[in-house]
Design a protein around this motif. Sequence first.
Motif, short mmCIF file in Angstrom:
data_model
loop_
_atom_site.label_atom_id
_atom_site.label_comp_id
_atom_site.label_asym_id
_atom_site.label_seq_id
_atom_site.Cartn_x
_atom_site.Cartn_y
_atom_site.Cartn_z
N HIS A 179 24.53 31.27 13.30
CA HIS A 179 24.25 32.12 13.10
C HIS A 179 22.83 31.87 12.82
CE1 HIS A 179 27.96 34.64 12.93
NE2 HIS A 179 28.40 33.15 11.84
N LEU A 180 21.15 32.68 12.95
CA LEU A 180 19.85 32.84 12.86
C LEU A 180 19.69 33.66 11.91
CD1 LEU A 180 17.91 31.50 15.67
CD2 LEU A 180 19.02 29.73 13.85
N LEU A 181 19.50 33.99 10.56
CA LEU A 181 19.64 34.87 9.40
C LEU A 181 17.90 34.75 8.68
CD1 LEU A 181 22.42 34.18 6.67
CD2 LEU A 181 22.23 35.13 9.47
N TYR A 182 17.11 35.55 9.20
CA TYR A 182 16.13 36.37 8.44
C TYR A 182 15.79 37.62 8.25
CZ TYR A 182 16.43 38.22 12.90
OH TYR A 182 17.52 39.85 13.86
N ALA B 62 14.58 37.71 16.23
CA ALA B 62 15.60 36.48 15.51
C ALA B 62 14.12 35.48 16.34
CB ALA B 62 16.29 35.84 16.13
N ARG B 63 13.58 35.71 17.18
CA ARG B 63 12.76 34.76 18.17
C ARG B 63 11.44 34.78 16.98
NH1 ARG B 63 11.06 32.40 22.63
NH2 ARG B 63 8.82 33.30 23.66
N GLU B 64 11.16 35.66 17.09
CA GLU B 64 9.31 35.91 16.27
C GLU B 64 9.99 35.66 14.78
OE1 GLU B 64 9.57 40.09 16.33
OE2 GLU B 64 8.72 40.26 18.55
N TRP B 65 11.02 35.05 14.13
CA TRP B 65 11.06 34.76 13.06
C TRP B 65 11.23 33.26 13.32
CZ3 TRP B 65 9.20 36.42 8.26
CH2 TRP B 65 9.12 37.43 8.31
N LEU C 276 17.42 29.35 19.21
CA LEU C 276 17.94 31.28 19.48
C LEU C 276 19.39 30.05 20.90
CD1 LEU C 276 15.08 33.08 21.00
CD2 LEU C 276 16.75 33.05 19.36
N GLU C 277 18.94 28.71 21.57
CA GLU C 277 20.53 28.37 21.78
C GLU C 277 21.68 27.97 21.11
OE1 GLU C 277 18.85 25.41 24.68
OE2 GLU C 277 17.85 27.01 26.26
N ALA D 91 9.25 25.91 22.38
CA ALA D 91 9.82 24.33 22.53
C ALA D 91 12.09 24.44 20.54
CB ALA D 91 9.91 23.39 21.80
N PRO D 92 11.41 24.53 19.72
CA PRO D 92 11.66 24.48 18.58
C PRO D 92 12.19 26.44 18.39
CG PRO D 92 9.79 24.66 17.75
CD PRO D 92 9.51 24.55 19.56
#
Length: 379
Positions: A83-86, A4-7, A73-74, A67-68
């Motif tokens: 949720h973060l979807l990628y 998720a961090r990379e996306w 992630l937080e 920053a974004p």
Amino acid sequence: MMTAREWCALAHLPKLGARRLAVIRRELAAQGVADNWPDAWLTAMPAGPRDTLRYWLEHPAKSPLEAPVTVALEWEASQPSHHLLYPGHPAWPALLDEIVDPPALLWAKGDLGALDLPGLAMVGTRRPTREGSDNAAFFARELVGAGFGIVSGMALGVDGAAQRATLDAGGRSIAVLGCGVDVIYPPRHAGLYRRLLDEGGLLLSEHPAETRAHARYFPRRNRIITGLSLGVLVVEAAEKSGSLVSARLAMEQNREVFAIPGSLHNVQARGNLGLIRDGASLVCGRDDILEQLGHWQALNAAPPESDIAMPAARAEAPALSDVPQDPLLALLDKAPTPLDVLVERSELDVGGCQMRLLELELDGQAAQVSGGWVRRTTC
């Protein structure tokens, strides 16, 4: 597998839009190196985004990208419903990979199980007629009964009517927003927003959670509404309606496009008639949609007949020259009769009644006026 961090970083890279990012991803996938992070990605990128990404990788604390990425992630970690979807995420909608410009990242709030159902988008005007609102509710209930999840934009009018009816029928709905998923827009839909979250629905956006609504975001979100769906049902749309943009996008994405026929005199339905003229499938009932989507295995378990389906006789509809004997004509008089009254008296469903009225209108024997339908005195 990329994280998720990379996306998140890819989604926030300046000068690298969704379309270009999708091209890079497909090129790397074709070479079998899509998961070769970051070397393959850096090699495939244009100079500007490549330099920004490399600087973030080497000096994350100094990079404006950090920053974004951290905020996203937080936010995801703050609530179980966040949720973060990628691409590569277990819940990432595979249909989005078929469009030319899928988002790199989707912010999701609610129940990811809503993505498990085959999706059907329902769109239309923000100022529907009573008939348009009734049709939105009717088809939403019918499609829920066939096993669909309803995808829409939670806008005023047709969107809201379809999504409320979906929840009333015990179904699941996905709302794709032109703002962040923590922002209630339009404010009048605060109750619908809460219901959707409480009753197994899902909010999606490609914008960070607190992003305020902006006019330029809404046309872009339409590609996600259609991209998530097997087909798009245009309930009621004027000639210059934004819903026609969704229909065009759906055609470009190789999705089925369905349109409910409207009266020749209803300006809020002229876009529908134009779509039908240009090749959209005319829809009078749920089975018209199921016939077009029957090749999707997910729909094989759907019941073959609707509880409110059109009579079997519809398969052998009379020619227009025979319409004067149509029993519906006997229910019309000089005084306007509302559509819902005609549905009740004729024992037809909404779509079937509307289709027969359209045939009568084309034959010059009926007309829609303020307050309902009338029989032409020349008949």
